[in-house]
Design an enzyme around this catalytic site. Structure first.
Site, short mmCIF file in Angstrom:
data_model
loop_
_atom_site.label_atom_id
_atom_site.label_comp_id
_atom_site.label_asym_id
_atom_site.label_seq_id
_atom_site.Cartn_x
_atom_site.Cartn_y
_atom_site.Cartn_z
N ARG A 234 10.19 -39.22 8.57
CA ARG A 234 8.76 -39.14 8.89
C ARG A 234 8.53 -40.15 10.01
O ARG A 234 8.16 -41.27 9.80
CB ARG A 234 7.89 -39.48 7.67
N PHE B 165 -1.95 -34.75 8.54
CA PHE B 165 -0.70 -34.26 7.98
C PHE B 165 -0.14 -33.27 8.99
O PHE B 165 -0.91 -32.66 9.74
CB PHE B 165 -0.93 -33.62 6.60
N THR B 166 1.17 -33.11 9.04
CA THR B 166 1.81 -32.31 10.10
C THR B 166 1.18 -30.91 10.22
O THR B 166 0.75 -30.51 11.30
CB THR B 166 3.32 -32.14 9.83
N PHE C 111 10.74 -30.70 13.59
CA PHE C 111 11.53 -31.40 12.58
C PHE C 111 12.15 -30.47 11.55
O PHE C 111 13.17 -30.78 10.95
CB PHE C 111 10.69 -32.47 11.87
N TYR D 65 -3.36 -6.07 -9.20
CA TYR D 65 -3.64 -6.38 -7.80
C TYR D 65 -5.01 -7.05 -7.68
O TYR D 65 -5.19 -8.03 -6.98
CB TYR D 65 -3.61 -5.11 -6.95
N LYS E 116 2.28 -29.33 -4.77
CA LYS E 116 2.25 -30.75 -5.12
C LYS E 116 1.41 -30.97 -6.38
O LYS E 116 1.89 -31.39 -7.40
CB LYS E 116 1.64 -31.61 -4.00
N ASP F 66 -8.63 -32.99 1.31
CA ASP F 66 -7.28 -32.45 1.08
C ASP F 66 -6.80 -33.06 -0.24
O ASP F 66 -6.47 -34.25 -0.31
CB ASP F 66 -6.35 -32.83 2.24
#
Ligand SMILES: *Cc1c(COP(=O)(O)O)cnc(C)c1O
Length: 487
Positions: free
Chosen positions: A394, A137-138, A460, A85, A271, A228
């Site tokens: 998109r 970005f969304t 979406f 943990y 990613k 990012d």
């Protein structure tokens, strides 16, 4: 633009095709079903490709998120994960990877990229703040607005042009940036955000030169820089290909240069390191301490952050592999091949080719479908119907409504066909090109969509739509006429 070769490989006969620099060792069966079954599946899914089951999909090009192929070394690393943990050795290996690859000492693990956005937004954004960035970005925008911030996209005039020879469409316009800071005052700007391989405008990179200019402005006003880094490997690869000064630099050095200009680097490991999870990294103990308690509150203890230790191990290996050109060149070289072939066929695609996918311009493809009938969503549904290929809308469906309930029309309507790293072969890529070409020849048959069920947030994902006419049946009939009994 001169085409890049496939990870540096030249053919003696002048052929310019990408080569897979890996071999297949574990395989998964795919399902190419008859068009009638695909029709039932897309009807049931409310013409939203997010609602499809992969059992009904041939090539899943929805996203690169969590779908990149793992390497043998990543899979092997999962066996030695240390279940604890607190204080897991797996975490310390991952932390070391972040230090080596991104050059940041203090590391907070989170369960995925948007969790990092939640923590950064809650920590640094107050009501009335403005956050300049190359493009949103969304999930980024959703979290920033939830905390009372307003997002300003300071892209260059070239960024939204479908076809362009500008190699760095992800750059920030520094004149507009400075004007914005002057207008609101630097105290209203908690940070400037730069997104590597700017996702929503076609995976377009920014240059080191641009980041240096933005950083100089940030320093002048005493504003933080947030990077990012979810798609940083590909952005670094493009810098090497396209920015003269860095053509001989190792990708590892380019990554360190980029991250070195940011006060905070965050990423989606789904990613960048081909596993699950994400992280936030900084060299400032003070910034680390400001964010740390939210990790414990929302994610988990600071040595696992909502991830399994197996994922953390694979993430460490994946981060190191992001510095390997034979790994990070794969997706961009297949995308570039597809983009160039579709362009030769007169199909409108975002150029130059970017990261993460081939982006088809749905308004150019379906000029007869009005934007309020969601051409990108209609194109995604139509391509699935005629091929079993799942892409992602998109465009305006991924946008929101204004206070009067009207759609805020997206700047661009794109159908994104993602190329997760090292997943698809060249013959599958050629199938994609063939079916897109067939659909383009029959584009008159494709009509629009309208909402029947519309969630209030990030609609979406779970929204349901229906066609504005019986166009899917007509398209299916034409498919049968041309392809006979073929799948
Ligand atoms: C995917 C992505 C995110 C969000 O990451 P998740 O792991 O999907 O939550 C944030 N920023 C960019 C640029 C992304 O591509």
């Amino acid at each position: 633009m001169t085409p890049q070769s496939s990870g540096g490989i030249k053919f003696s006969n002048g052929m310019n095709i990408p080569v897979e620099l890996h071999k297949v060792r574990v395989v998964q069966k795919l399902h190419l079903k008859p068009v009638e079954e695909r029709y039932e599946a897309i009807e049931k899914g409310g013409y939203n490709t997010f609602q499809l089951n992969t059992n009904d999909i041939f090539l899943d090009m929805l996203t690169d998120s969590g779908t990149n192929a793992m390497s043998d070394n990543q899979v092997a690393s999962m066996l030695r994960s240390d279940d604890a943990y607190a204080g897991s050795q797996s975490f310390y290996r991952m932390e070391q990877a972040v230090r080596d690859v991104f050059g940041k000492k203090w590391v907070l693990p989170v369960h995925q990229g948007r969790a990092a956005e939640n923590i950064i937004s809650q920590t640094f954004i107050s009501k009335g703040d403005v956050i300049p960035m190359n493009y949103h970005f969304t999930t980024t925008m959703a979290h920033m607005e939830l905390n009372g911030g307003k997002v300003f996209e300071i892209y260059t005039d070239e960024a939204l042009k479908i076809k362009s020879d500008v190699l760095f469409k992800g750059n920030i316009d520094t004149v507009k940036l400075e004007a914005l800071i002057d207008q609101y005052g630097p105290e209203k700007v908690p940070f400037i955000r730069m997104e590597a391989s700017t996702n929503l405008i076609g995976g377009q990179p920014f240059s080191i030169q641009n980041m240096m200019e933005v950083k100089a402005i940030a320093d002048k006003y005493g504003i933080m820089m947030v990077l990012d880094a979810s798609l940083i490997g590909e952005n670094a690869w493009f810098i090497k290909q396209r920015e003269e000064e860095f053509k001989n630099a190792p990708v590892s050095e380019i990554l360190l240069t980029m991250c070195g200009m940011a006060d905070i680097v965050y990423f989606s490991s789904r990613k960048v390191s081909s596993t699950r999870g994400g992280g936030i990294a900084t060299n400032s103990e003070e910034l680390y301490m400001k964010m740390r308690d939210l990790v414990v509150l929302f994610e988990g203890f600071t040595t696992y952050g909502g991830m399994s230790v197996r994922e953390i191990e694979a993430m460490a290996v994946g981060l190191y592999e992001t510095t390997d050109e034979t790994v990070i060149s794969q997706s961009p070289s297949f995308i570039e091949y597809t983009v160039n072939e579709l362009d030769k066929l007169g199909i409108p695609v975002i150029m130059p080719a970017g990261a993460l996918g081939c982006h088809i311009d749905a308004m150019g493809f379906l000029p007869h479908v009005p934007q309020k009938e969601y051409p990108a969503g209609a194109l995604a549904a139509a391509l699935y119907l005629v091929s079993g290929i799942r892409g992602m809308e998109r465009g305006t469906i991924s946008s929101i409504r204004d206070e009067n309930g009207n759609d805020i029309l997206a700047d661009v309507e794109l159908l994104r066909l993602a190329f997760p790293r090292r997943v698809f072969t060249l013959s599958q890529t050629m199938f994609v090109i063939d079916r897109v070409q067939w659909l383009h020849k029959n584009r008159e048959l494709v009509g629009g969509l309208e909402f029947v069920e519309e969630p209030a947030v990030l609609r979406f994902f779970n929204g349901k739509l229906k066609p504005t006419s019986d166009w899917p049946q007509k398209l299916m009939a034409k498919f049968r006429e041309d392809f006979g009994n073929s799948l």
